[in-house]
Design a protein around this motif. Structure first.
Motif: not given
Length: 132
Positions: A10-13, A17-23
């Motif tokens: 949930g914190l990540l969402e 952050i764009s799902p296409d980034t390396n992070e």
């Protein structure tokens, strides 16, 4: 553990952050590994619980068996040895050594009752062969 991982997801969402980034890919891969670890730990915990139940049952069965074989009431003798006989009078566990066998009897160390051992000729021959 699963609840904490869900909280991290949930914190990540929430980081947006764009799902296409390396992070994002790294964070999602870490979260996936954590999910697998949590599932494995949960499975191991269940299996361990089942094993504990089985061991407890075996322990109870062994205790019952020991009681049937070695049950002794109010024996004041030193019973921390390997025993081969039980006194019929006081139920004391008695170690029978070679000297007692030679005399075919002995006194119970607890109650003093004389115990006699009877052997067949075959038993004595077998005993003599073991000594050779």
């Amino acid at each position: 553990m699963k609840e904490k991982i869900a909280y991290l997801r949930g914190l990540l969402e929430g980081l947006d952050i764009s799902p296409d980034t390396n992070e994002s890919k790294i964070y999602n891969a870490i979260a996936a590994v954590l999910d697998e670890i949590a599932a494995t730990v949960e499975e191991l915990a269940e299996e361990t619980g089942e094993l504990y139940e089985i061991v407890d049952e075996i322990d109870e069965d062994l205790g019952d068996l020991e009681s049937e074989i070695f049950d002794q009431d109010d024996c004041d003798c030193d019973c921390d040895q390997e025993y081969f006989s039980i006194c019929p009078s006081c139920q004391c566990k008695i170690l029978i050594d070679d000297e007692n066998l030679l005399f075919s009897g002995m006194d119970c160390p607890d109650c003093g009752e004389t115990l006699e051992f009877e052997f067949e000729d075959d038993d004595i021959d077998e005993f003599d062969e073991e000594d050779e």
